[in-house]
Scaffold this motif. Structure first.
Motif, PDB file in Angstrom:
ATOM      1  N   THR A 651     -40.665  38.897  25.935  1.00  0.00           N
ATOM      2  CA  THR A 651     -42.073  38.957  26.335  1.00  0.00           C
ATOM      3  C   THR A 651     -42.204  39.471  27.763  1.00  0.00           C
ATOM      4  O   THR A 651     -43.000  40.365  28.057  1.00  0.00           O
ATOM      5  CB  THR A 651     -42.723  37.568  26.219  1.00  0.00           C
ATOM      6  OG1 THR A 651     -42.643  37.122  24.871  1.00  0.00           O
ATOM      7  CG2 THR A 651     -44.183  37.624  26.636  1.00  0.00           C
ATOM      8  N   LYS A 655     -43.607  43.117  29.268  1.00  0.00           N
ATOM      9  CA  LYS A 655     -44.635  43.114  30.308  1.00  0.00           C
ATOM     10  C   LYS A 655     -44.192  43.939  31.506  1.00  0.00           C
ATOM     11  O   LYS A 655     -44.966  44.694  32.092  1.00  0.00           O
ATOM     12  CB  LYS A 655     -44.929  41.670  30.733  1.00  0.00           C
ATOM     13  CG  LYS A 655     -46.036  41.542  31.773  1.00  0.00           C
ATOM     14  CD  LYS A 655     -46.308  40.078  32.077  1.00  0.00           C
ATOM     15  CE  LYS A 655     -47.421  39.940  33.109  1.00  0.00           C
ATOM     16  NZ  LYS A 655     -47.688  38.521  33.437  1.00  0.00           N
ATOM     17  N   LYS A 661     -44.586  44.436  22.839  1.00  0.00           N
ATOM     18  CA  LYS A 661     -43.302  43.878  22.455  1.00  0.00           C
ATOM     19  C   LYS A 661     -42.781  44.531  21.171  1.00  0.00           C
ATOM     20  O   LYS A 661     -41.571  44.741  21.021  1.00  0.00           O
ATOM     21  CB  LYS A 661     -43.411  42.362  22.282  1.00  0.00           C
ATOM     22  CG  LYS A 661     -42.060  41.703  22.040  1.00  0.00           C
ATOM     23  CD  LYS A 661     -42.018  40.222  22.401  1.00  0.00           C
ATOM     24  CE  LYS A 661     -43.058  39.383  21.779  1.00  0.00           C
ATOM     25  NZ  LYS A 661     -42.820  37.942  21.967  1.00  0.00           N
TER      26      LYS A 661
END
Length: 677
Positions: A651, A655, A661
């Motif tokens: 995750t 980011k 993802k």
């Protein structure tokens, strides 16, 4: 101005249609800034709101020229270190982007363009919008664009077509990443890839992050070399000829060692308290550049302390030939500052032993911390080797410095070396030095090694468990015979030093499995001091957090802040896998980013809210030393680096890279990286 419902800030720029974004822009301007339910990314809406508030002209056709000819030359000279480290990227990108209808440019920390390379036709097209050397790309002068918005958010940013705030830039797409100085993480520039909207590629984000990381790696290497030169010449000046000499010191003085750019290399344990007695706000515990230009130091183009509080007679320049490479500053406590001619004091730059107990500067009240401190105090006054055990970030180097300050070796230098940061051959040279001509690339005049530099003082070897097995018997012989041989030399050099080593690995297990010599382990671990992780001493979290808050706001002229009870409870309830270092980063982030007098749970950075599983906030990938020759190579290297830096957290990795993802998993499958999870 109305508020709007937050949308994910890392959405794909193509999530909304360009036509819809164009209509949203018209609606936003006609309504005076109503951002409610616009089909635009949250990142862009927030930028539009800033531009509207700052009075940016949405009809603007080109970026203003802020530096022309002579001014541009001066600006490049002021940023010569940045440009020198960016040069390899610029040179390779010049060829790499030549036929891709794309250009790359680098700006200074205020968003002023320093140089442009890439496709010649695109460079010519870019002139029409002011994308030339000397052009300004901060949001306040050119609206929403990748450079300006990346500067405002301190994150890699992509702005596509209609997302630009100013009309003239809407045919373009751009991707930018921040270049931070590894010394203090201060933004010193921005790197950007731009082209007309038809060249849009969301994977320019990991590419630009990789390039920025390569420049930062060059900055870190250059800083390391400059600091090594300063320390080497200081040791030669004060200790080389008379290794057993004990200079006449004023132990109560606060002593600072800085490079020519005003970056702090080392300081005495009592430096902060001495500066406080003179009501000087400079805090050496917080990395802040200090201007020494009037004494012959380099001009600092970034935010810094002006250094006007420094008296002439406190300053001792450090020379290398006819050049000044650093400074020693000796601050006398509770004495009037004068403007007398410089007087060279008989001191060394090492961490000096103050009258006060150095261990009082270490924060902690838990039973385990007190036990470790008591043991370290007792060990400090002996000549015995000390092995400090503990996880990364628990403060092993802080303990090592306190032991040095309290010991009989405090008058000598404190020399530190991370054994895990070098290959076998490089570590050999770092430890023992070399003579001129010892090997290809050997420095002219030779180089002093860290063991020799520690003569008369303390040698601190961090990550000792990473020392290659082949070097361990050589180092053991040094401990037994107290003499070294520089690489390529047959003449022994006698050395006397105190050894402190540290590790976060299980050396006993390494010994049992044959990765570490048993005889060296017993030699290192005469006195072993264990430091518990922060998760095992929750009662220390509040005092550490308060100390960091006070120092951060004092050294950066930040309005006083306090912690809410709920925030303190949230800090205490975390596990802190990064230990004290991680806690320090979180408190500093809140201190800088929040405008609230009372810091609350809402001020915690992303990933640190109660119940969130993301425990690492800084996952900027470190790029390899070589420039990628294709987008696929750049993607793969950037993804691998991000996964490693984020500890396998997919995750957070997605980011950091600015992608979904699901896309990350597709790319991992493409490059065979599934086993990197």
């Amino acid at each position: 101005m109305k508020t709007h419902r937050p949308r994910p800030s890392n959405q794909d720029p193509t999530f909304y249609k360009q036509k819809d974004i164009d209509h949203a822009w018209d609606k936003f301007l006609c309504s005076g800034g109503d951002a409610h339910d616009l089909p635009v990314r949250d990142l862009i809406v927030n930028s539009w709101e800033r531009c509207l508030t700052q009075g940016v002209n949405p009809e603007q056709k080109s970026a203003p020229l802020l530096a022309a000819e002579g001014a541009l030359y001066t600006l490049r000279q002021r940023n010569n270190v940045l440009m020198e480290c960016a040069r390899p990227v610029l040179q390779q990108a010049k060829m790499f982007l030549r036929d891709l209808e794309t250009i790359l440019f680098v700006t200074d920390y205020q968003g002023v363009n320093l140089e442009v390379v890439g496709d010649p036709r695109t460079i010519e097209d870019a002139r029409g919008i002011g994308l030339v050397p000397g052009g300004g790309w901060k949001e306040t002068v050119s609206g929403s664009n990748a450079v300006g918005t990346a500067m405002a958010t301190r994150r890699p940013t992509q702005v596509h077509g209609e997302e630009h705030y100013c009309q003239g830039f809407k045919p373009w797409t751009c991707t930018a990443g921040i270049i931070s100085d590894p010394y203090d993480h201060q933004m010193i520039g921005v790197i950007d890839v731009s082209g007309l909207s038809n060249i849009f590629d969301k994977f320019h984000v990991p590419l630009i992050v990789a390039w920025a990381s390569e420049i930062q790696a060059g900055l870190a290497q250059k800083t390391s070399e400059e600091w090594h030169l300063v320390q080497q010449h200081i040791v030669q000046q004060h200790w080389g000829a008379l290794p057993n000499r004990q200079p006449n010191r004023k132990r109560s003085s606060g002593n600072l060692l800085l490079d020519r750019h005003g970056r702090l290399i080392d300081c005495s344990q009592n430096a902060s308290s001495v500066l406080n007695t003179l009501d000087i706000e400079y805090d050496p515990m917080v990395r802040s550049r200090l201007s020494l230009e009037r004494f012959g130091g380099a001009q600092i183009p970034y935010p810094h302390d002006d250094g006007l509080w420094i008296s002439d007679d406190w300053v001792e320049p450090i020379h290398y030939g006819d050049q000044i490479i650093g400074f020693q500053i000796h601050v006398p406590p509770q004495q009037r500052r004068t403007r007398q001619a410089p007087v060279k004091p008989e001191v060394t730059p090492s961490t000096l032993r103050p009258n006060a107990d150095p261990f009082r500067e270490i924060c902690g009240t838990s039973a385990s911390f007190k036990a470790s401190t008591d043991k370290a105090r007792k060990a400090a006054v002996t000549p015995l080797p000390v092995l400090i055990l503990g996880e990364t970030g628990v403060g092993k180097e802080v303990f090592a410095r306190a032991i040095h300050e309290t010991s009989h070796y405090a008058d000598g230098p404190f020399i530190d070396l991370n054994c895990g940061a070098f290959t076998k051959d490089l570590l050999n040279g770092e430890l023992f030095g070399h003579v001129e001509g010892a090997f290809t690339g050997a420095k002219k005049g030779g180089m002093m090694g860290k063991i020799e530099a520690a003569n008369g003082g303390t040698l601190f070897l961090d990550e000792i468990g990473e020392m290659p097995l082949e070097l361990q018997p050589i180092f053991l012989r040094v401990l037994q015979e107290r003499k070294i041989y520089r690489v390529g030399d047959v003449k022994p050099i006698p050395v006397q030093f105190r050894l402190i080593s540290a590790t976060n690995s299980d050396l006993r297990k390494d010994v049992a499995e044959g990765r570490f010599r048993k005889d060296l382990f017993f030699r290192l671990s005469t006195v072993s001091i264990g430091l518990d992780p922060l998760s095992s001493r929750k009662e220390d979290i509040e005092s550490i957090a308060r100390l960091v808050l006070e120092r951060t706001q004092a050294s950066n002229s930040i309005a006083p802040r306090t912690f809410s009870p709920a925030l303190l409870a949230a800090l205490k309830n975390r596990e802190w896998p990064g230990n004290i270092r991680e806690l320090v980063n979180v408190v500093e982030c809140m201190c800088f980013m929040s405008q609230n007098e009372t810091l609350s749970v809402d001020d915690l950075p992303d990933g640190y809210q109660p119940g969130e599983d993301i425990l690492t906030t800084d996952c900027q990938p470190n790029h390899t030393a070589h420039m990628p020759y294709s987008l696929d190579t750049a993607e793969q290297q950037a993804i691998e680096a991000a996964i490693q830096q984020c500890g396998g957290n997919m995750t957070q990795t997605a980011k950091t890279l600015g992608i979904a993802k699901s896309t990350l998993y597709q790319k991992m499958k493409k490059y065979g990286l599934e086993n990197h999870r």
